[in-house]
Write a protein that holds these residues in place. Sequence first.
Motif, PDB file in Angstrom:
ATOM      1  N   ASN A 735     -21.216 -17.750 -32.868  1.00 38.68           N
ATOM      2  CA  ASN A 735     -20.868 -19.171 -32.980  1.00 38.68           C
ATOM      3  C   ASN A 735     -19.833 -19.613 -31.956  1.00 38.68           C
ATOM      4  O   ASN A 735     -19.760 -20.790 -31.608  1.00 38.68           O
ATOM      5  N   GLN A 736     -19.012 -18.675 -31.488  1.00 37.94           N
ATOM      6  CA  GLN A 736     -17.975 -19.027 -30.514  1.00 37.94           C
ATOM      7  C   GLN A 736     -18.459 -18.921 -29.068  1.00 37.94           C
ATOM      8  O   GLN A 736     -17.738 -19.275 -28.146  1.00 37.94           O
ATOM      9  N   LYS A 737     -19.643 -18.397 -28.861  1.00 37.73           N
ATOM     10  CA  LYS A 737     -20.155 -18.182 -27.504  1.00 37.73           C
ATOM     11  C   LYS A 737     -20.574 -19.510 -26.885  1.00 37.73           C
ATOM     12  O   LYS A 737     -21.347 -20.261 -27.492  1.00 37.73           O
ATOM     13  N   PRO A 738     -20.093 -19.822 -25.658  1.00 42.29           N
ATOM     14  CA  PRO A 738     -20.587 -21.012 -24.956  1.00 42.29           C
ATOM     15  C   PRO A 738     -22.099 -20.924 -24.768  1.00 42.29           C
ATOM     16  O   PRO A 738     -22.650 -19.841 -24.490  1.00 42.29           O
ATOM     17  N   ALA A 739     -22.785 -22.023 -24.893  1.00 46.08           N
ATOM     18  CA  ALA A 739     -24.248 -22.038 -24.881  1.00 46.08           C
ATOM     19  C   ALA A 739     -24.829 -21.494 -23.599  1.00 46.08           C
ATOM     20  O   ALA A 739     -25.883 -20.841 -23.611  1.00 46.08           O
ATOM     21  N   GLN A 740     -24.170 -21.768 -22.465  1.00 49.78           N
ATOM     22  CA  GLN A 740     -24.749 -21.372 -21.180  1.00 49.78           C
ATOM     23  C   GLN A 740     -24.464 -19.907 -20.825  1.00 49.78           C
ATOM     24  O   GLN A 740     -24.888 -19.436 -19.772  1.00 49.78           O
ATOM     25  N   VAL A 741     -23.744 -19.173 -21.686  1.00 51.40           N
ATOM     26  CA  VAL A 741     -23.369 -17.791 -21.383  1.00 51.40           C
ATOM     27  C   VAL A 741     -24.330 -16.829 -22.073  1.00 51.40           C
ATOM     28  O   VAL A 741     -24.615 -16.972 -23.272  1.00 51.40           O
ATOM     29  N   ASP A 742     -24.823 -15.866 -21.294  1.00 52.70           N
ATOM     30  CA  ASP A 742     -25.700 -14.834 -21.838  1.00 52.70           C
ATOM     31  C   ASP A 742     -24.961 -14.019 -22.900  1.00 52.70           C
ATOM     32  O   ASP A 742     -23.762 -13.744 -22.784  1.00 52.70           O
ATOM     33  N   GLY A 743     -25.674 -13.606 -23.941  1.00 55.21           N
ATOM     34  CA  GLY A 743     -25.055 -12.874 -25.041  1.00 55.21           C
ATOM     35  C   GLY A 743     -24.422 -11.567 -24.604  1.00 55.21           C
ATOM     36  O   GLY A 743     -23.340 -11.195 -25.087  1.00 55.21           O
ATOM     37  N   GLU A 783     -24.432 -16.154 -11.630  1.00 55.44           N
ATOM     38  CA  GLU A 783     -25.043 -16.978 -12.669  1.00 55.44           C
ATOM     39  C   GLU A 783     -24.014 -17.612 -13.598  1.00 55.44           C
ATOM     40  O   GLU A 783     -24.324 -18.520 -14.343  1.00 55.44           O
ATOM     41  N   ILE A 784     -22.746 -17.121 -13.572  1.00 49.70           N
ATOM     42  CA  ILE A 784     -21.754 -17.651 -14.493  1.00 49.70           C
ATOM     43  C   ILE A 784     -20.450 -17.892 -13.760  1.00 49.70           C
ATOM     44  O   ILE A 784     -20.242 -17.398 -12.653  1.00 49.70           O
ATOM     45  N   SER A 785     -19.598 -18.636 -14.353  1.00 45.91           N
ATOM     46  CA  SER A 785     -18.243 -18.839 -13.846  1.00 45.91           C
ATOM     47  C   SER A 785     -17.307 -17.972 -14.667  1.00 45.91           C
ATOM     48  O   SER A 785     -16.918 -18.335 -15.778  1.00 45.91           O
ATOM     49  N   ILE A 786     -16.975 -16.818 -14.136  1.00 51.79           N
ATOM     50  CA  ILE A 786     -16.228 -15.841 -14.909  1.00 51.79           C
ATOM     51  C   ILE A 786     -14.872 -16.361 -15.386  1.00 51.79           C
ATOM     52  O   ILE A 786     -14.535 -16.240 -16.557  1.00 51.79           O
ATOM     53  N   PRO A 787     -14.055 -16.985 -14.512  1.00 53.86           N
ATOM     54  CA  PRO A 787     -12.748 -17.432 -15.010  1.00 53.86           C
ATOM     55  C   PRO A 787     -12.861 -18.369 -16.208  1.00 53.86           C
ATOM     56  O   PRO A 787     -12.095 -18.258 -17.162  1.00 53.86           O
ATOM     57  N   ASP A 788     -13.842 -19.276 -16.188  1.00 56.70           N
ATOM     58  CA  ASP A 788     -13.999 -20.201 -17.312  1.00 56.70           C
ATOM     59  C   ASP A 788     -14.294 -19.453 -18.605  1.00 56.70           C
ATOM     60  O   ASP A 788     -13.744 -19.754 -19.670  1.00 56.70           O
ATOM     61  N   HIS A 789     -15.159 -18.460 -18.525  1.00 55.94           N
ATOM     62  CA  HIS A 789     -15.555 -17.783 -19.748  1.00 55.94           C
ATOM     63  C   HIS A 789     -14.545 -16.737 -20.185  1.00 55.94           C
ATOM     64  O   HIS A 789     -14.475 -16.417 -21.361  1.00 55.94           O
ATOM     65  N   ILE A 790     -13.756 -16.205 -19.236  1.00 54.84           N
ATOM     66  CA  ILE A 790     -12.621 -15.381 -19.638  1.00 54.84           C
ATOM     67  C   ILE A 790     -11.681 -16.227 -20.484  1.00 54.84           C
ATOM     68  O   ILE A 790     -11.164 -15.799 -21.514  1.00 54.84           O
ATOM     69  N   HIS A 791     -11.476 -17.479 -20.068  1.00 56.37           N
ATOM     70  CA  HIS A 791     -10.616 -18.376 -20.833  1.00 56.37           C
ATOM     71  C   HIS A 791     -11.208 -18.617 -22.235  1.00 56.37           C
ATOM     72  O   HIS A 791     -10.498 -18.595 -23.242  1.00 56.37           O
ATOM     73  N   SER A 792     -12.510 -18.793 -22.323  1.00 61.81           N
ATOM     74  CA  SER A 792     -13.148 -19.016 -23.613  1.00 61.81           C
ATOM     75  C   SER A 792     -12.955 -17.807 -24.530  1.00 61.81           C
ATOM     76  O   SER A 792     -12.663 -17.945 -25.722  1.00 61.81           O
TER      77      SER A 792
END
Length: 803
Positions: A735-743, A783-792
């Motif tokens: 539920n906390q995973k951003p939609a555009q990020v692979d599982g 395929e992803i923006s790592i810094p953004d998803h590290i923050h997530s």
Amino acid sequence: MEICGLVSRKNYPVPLKSISVEIRVQDHVATVSSTLQYVNEEERPLEALFVFPLPADAAVCHFSAKIGEQEIVAEVQDRESARDQYDDAVSSGQQAFLLEESAESPDVFKLSVGCLSAGQNAAVTIIYVTELAVQDDHSLRFCLPAVLNPRYTPAGTTAAASGSDAGIVSEISSGCGAVPYTLTLSVHVSSPKPISKLESNCTLDPLVFVNSDHTQATVNLSPGHMFDKDVELFVFYQDTHQPSAIVEAGLTTAPSGSLMRDPVVMISLYPEFPEKVMKSLGNQGEFVFVIDRSGSMGSMMHHERGAQKRIDSAKDTLLLLLKSLPMGCYFNIYGFGSRFESIFPQSVEYNQDTMDQALKRVKEMQADMGGTEILQPLKHIYSQPCHPDQPRQLFIFTDGEVFNTKAVLDLVKSHTHSHRCFSFGIGEGASAALITGMAREGSGYAQFITDTDRMQPKVMQSLRFALQPAVVNISVDWSLPDGVTVDTLSPPITVLFQGQRTLIYAQLKGESSGGSEGTVTVRYSFKDHPVTNQLHFCLKPTLETGLSIHRLAVRTLIRSLEQEERSGAADVEGIRSRMVELSVQAGVSSVHTAFIAVNKDNRQTVKGPLLQRRVQTRDSSLPVAVQSAHPGLLGIIRQGMNLRHFSDDAKSAQPPAFRRSNSLSDSSVKDDYEEEWDSEEDKEGERTVMKTVAAPVPQKDLLLQLVSLQKASGCWDLDATLADVFGKTEDELTNQKPAQVDGSVWATLLALIWLYGCKIEQQVEWQFVAMKAESWIGSQKGEISIPDHIHSVSVYLTHTLMI
């Protein structure tokens, strides 16, 4: 396994009453004096036999016996002559003492005490010198072996049939009760640099500094040592890992031109490799793991609550190793005992499928393969062709002793150019000669796991060494003043590791015509990078060293000559004569000599044969890396995870899932159970556990759970098993995973941050697991923006998992 009894008849008293040990540590060398007090409590003359261990590289240099007020100092003689003299003395009623080194293993000695009169006391003193091993934390390790495990001798072998030299390693206690003698131990430490501290696996009295600059100190072993483990001492100096040289003056009464007459220098080197080369570890290799599955591996790692069985600790270690291997390398796993088997017929390429097959077989491993025969599996491994561009790395785990140590070492040495050998001694009493010898002859590194040590961090340290490119083209050059020449006594250097000590012994000949300084230069190539290490040293002899450096140098030279003799050299008689000559001149033990002392002033009529007694000794067999595709990821993780949430205060507020043990061996026990062990000799002669009344049930370690879920490529799947490690449900993670990020990316980020946040003190164990994960994430960066998803992820951990 042919084991003579503790005594020739049941319930006879054992004549050894006490052992007193004095240790003098000077820099990297220890001089050890052990006095053994015997009493014949029987009504007739007695011959006592005592088999005991010494450090593998020790040089025994003194042997004497004191009877009443009379002291008899032994002489070093040719072995056969010494034996004949001993037999003649005992048969004629004279008191005699004989000290012999085992022909099969250099860390086992037999002491024969002949013709002790009824009620008589005899104090036997043995002195030896030994090098101190340097540990990863830069401490110097001394080990006093108090344990000598039974050594497995296969039926039908020469050693089993011969009954002469084989007896030295087979006349070992098979009992498990407390020994009937006491141990006192005192230590005096001195160094040019201040002593930081002294630690031990046994209880010590407080350290006492002798002088104000803390360069001398004394300490004693606290009373009540139970002989259930070796005594280990760890000495910490300032700058112990700095290169150094000790020049020792020779003996003026020795023959001119002899080794004992000339000065000898001991050089301690610590190679430093270029930093940029060290950061790039190899991603190729053939990794062969050889696991002891003999019956004794069913014993516990130590005697404290929550201890694992040795085989279970080895299985956990294999899990970490398999998860840490780089994609594309080759690997195989062997188990050995009285027989051996491998998971694959030959080494296979490492991928998800082969890793899964191996892990399934590892889970099924038990200590069920009988005795300890390591020679045959090694022969089979060496018979397999090596893979091109995949350097072979051998990892050997054993807790045992073998009768044919020297044959094993010769085999490893004969294949030194095709592999590196990393060896691990598990538990008390593992043969130091076997473990250190295999690593030395195989250009690898040796580790000992004793007491409450955990196997995993030591093994992963050796994996880092294995992944270092081999050092090649090693050369040693000397620069000395005119008139002085050098004769190197140590064998050629074949292996160098970052931060690990290398010792060189050399004889200095001639007289200096003016200069007082010498230079030794070590050159080598490391991944095509030429490296030079240089040490300048003063030729003036160091004060108060006695002859310890000379004796260690002689011991080193004798060991080299022994190997040359066993290799089938043409002039065997000449080599043997040279060994005897060196041994007698230096007063140092060897396989071809023995210490003999005869009390010629005492003669008594002996009626009938002497009683023979075996003195009891305690038996403790019961109670990689990949090149990072995203090198900046670590910094991003550390910046994004808000480290303040992992402070001690924050940890104390963590939920139970995050407060579990940080130690792989520190298990939580649900109920208080006591274990009851029975043992007997199985058909191969190995001690095996027969029943367990009840066993503690430890909870699974979270780190191992997490590591077991990682894929061979380095990623994790986002599923319920991963969520269980975090103490959450799969829905809570998803539920906390951003939609555009692979599982898998989300799961791998969670795993990395959990490792750095909750298991940072165990980083040495999961470092390669994390490197694979970081590399895998780095390969997804397009395929992803790592810094953004590290923050997530950090926000999720901070506000969800950590609260």
